[in-house]
Design an enzyme around this catalytic site. Structure first.
Site, PDB file in Angstrom:
ATOM      1  N   SER A  74      58.577  28.507 -11.995  1.00 19.90           N
ATOM      2  CA  SER A  74      58.674  28.885 -13.412  1.00 19.90           C
ATOM      3  C   SER A  74      59.618  27.917 -14.101  1.00 19.90           C
ATOM      4  O   SER A  74      60.449  27.274 -13.455  1.00 19.90           O
ATOM      5  CB  SER A  74      59.249  30.300 -13.537  1.00 19.90           C
ATOM      6  OG  SER A  74      59.602  30.568 -14.886  1.00 19.90           O
ATOM      7  N   TYR A  81      64.711  37.057 -10.038  1.00 26.26           N
ATOM      8  CA  TYR A  81      63.502  36.293 -10.373  1.00 26.26           C
ATOM      9  C   TYR A  81      63.845  34.808 -10.504  1.00 26.26           C
ATOM     10  O   TYR A  81      63.198  33.945  -9.913  1.00 26.26           O
ATOM     11  CB  TYR A  81      62.918  36.829 -11.689  1.00 26.26           C
ATOM     12  CG  TYR A  81      61.631  36.162 -12.122  1.00 26.26           C
ATOM     13  CD1 TYR A  81      60.400  36.676 -11.734  1.00 26.26           C
ATOM     14  CD2 TYR A  81      61.641  35.023 -12.933  1.00 26.26           C
ATOM     15  CE1 TYR A  81      59.211  36.073 -12.130  1.00 26.26           C
ATOM     16  CE2 TYR A  81      60.467  34.416 -13.327  1.00 26.26           C
ATOM     17  CZ  TYR A  81      59.255  34.941 -12.933  1.00 26.26           C
ATOM     18  OH  TYR A  81      58.082  34.342 -13.323  1.00 26.26           O
TER      19      TYR A  81
END
Ligand SMILES: NC(=O)c1ccc[n+]([C@@H]2O[C@H](COP(=O)([O-])OP(=O)(O)OC[C@H]3O[C@@H](n4cnc5c(N)ncnc54)[C@H](O)[C@@H]3O)[C@@H](O)[C@H]2O)c1
Length: 254
Positions: free
Chosen positions: A139, A153
């Site tokens: 990401s 995350y």
């Protein structure tokens, strides 16, 4: 001829969002696609729709990942492409000051240990084919900090990014390319659920996207297709940003 004619691709998290859009695109380019997911009904129906095969997998479970590849080889005879994409972004993963150990561990298992398992058990299959392409979904948060934190995350995606780089270097001379896909925010259920609970968080993020919008899953699928196909034959160990310019911005347009 499609760009992935006669290639066998295993896509985790293919029942929804980025994985689903990519599976659709891969199938339209001639690939044989394994739709690998925990979401049995959605995965099964979708696999039938695209002429692929659904395999139930929990990417955080070692045995489950091993048997995913065994089933793929039984059905299609080998594996050329791994898109290790399944991931979660639960609401209880937040600031480091409030995120408990259970939430931390669950996200690490599903987002990072999963990529370790998928590469550990997937790479030998690519070696048997004499090469292949692995795309691991990291990401943009792996390369930038955010004040609206999801601490586990972010840390998991940093791990995916650096592990992918290392694998890309290690296996380069065997014809196995490994790249970390780093999407910016994408309009998928994962993001929609998170932001529905907190519209202010969504608005804060949007301000930082030079293009002024979130990506559509199909735009990410195009980048994955590029990384999976021979069009990217000299690209490995890369941090492949598809982020609407976020990483390049200091001040964004009004
Ligand atoms: N949407 C975004 O803004 C965005 C941005 C950057 C990176 N990503 C990453 O892209 C990937 C895909 O995200 P998405 O937005 O398409 O999400 P999504 O929620 O739409 O799809 C995720 C899929 O993964 C599956 N999955 C979840 N846990 C699993 C498990 N244990 N085993 C097997 N499958 C499992 C789900 O069933 C679902 O089908 C994730 O790794 C996510 O972190 C998303």
């Amino acid at each position: 001829m499609g760009r992935l004619e006669n290639k066998v691709a295993v896509i985790t998290g293919a029942a929804s969002g980025i994985g689903r859009a990519t599976a659709l695109r891969f199938a339209s380019e001639g690939a044989k696609v394994v739709v690998a997911d925990v979401a049995h009904d959605a995965g099964n129906a979708f696999a039938t729709e695209i002429g692929g095969t659904y395999v139930h997998v929990d990417v955080a479970n070692e045995q489950s990942v091993e048997s995913l590849y065994a089933t793929t080889v039984d059905v299609y005879g080998g594996i050329d492409i791994l898109f290790n994409n399944a991931g979660i972004s639960p609401a209880d993963d937040d600031s480091i000051l409030t995120t408990g150990l259970d939430a931390w561990r669950r996200v690490q298992e599903v987002n990072l240990t999963s990529v370790y398992l998928c590469c550990r058990y997937g790479i030998p299959h690519l070696q048997r084919r004499g090469g292949g392409s692995i795309i691991n979904t990291a990401s943009f948060v792996a390369v930038m900090g955010s004040a609206t934190s999801q601490v586990s995350y972010t840390a998991s995606k940093g791990g995916v990014l650096s592990m992918s780089r290392e694998l890309g270097v290690q296996f380069a001379r065997e014809g196995i390319r490994v790249n970390a896909l780093c999407p910016g925010p994408v309009n998928t259920p994962l993001l929609q659920e998170l932001f529905a609970k907190d519209p202010e968080r969504a608005a804060r993020r949007l301000v930082h996207v030079p293009m002024g919008r979130f990506a559509e899953p199909e735009e990410i699928a195009s980048a994955v297709l590029f990384l999976a196909s021979d069009d990217s034959s000299f690209i490995t160990a890369s941090t492949f940003l598809v982020d609407g310019g976020i990483n390049g911005a200091y001040v964004t347009p009004l």
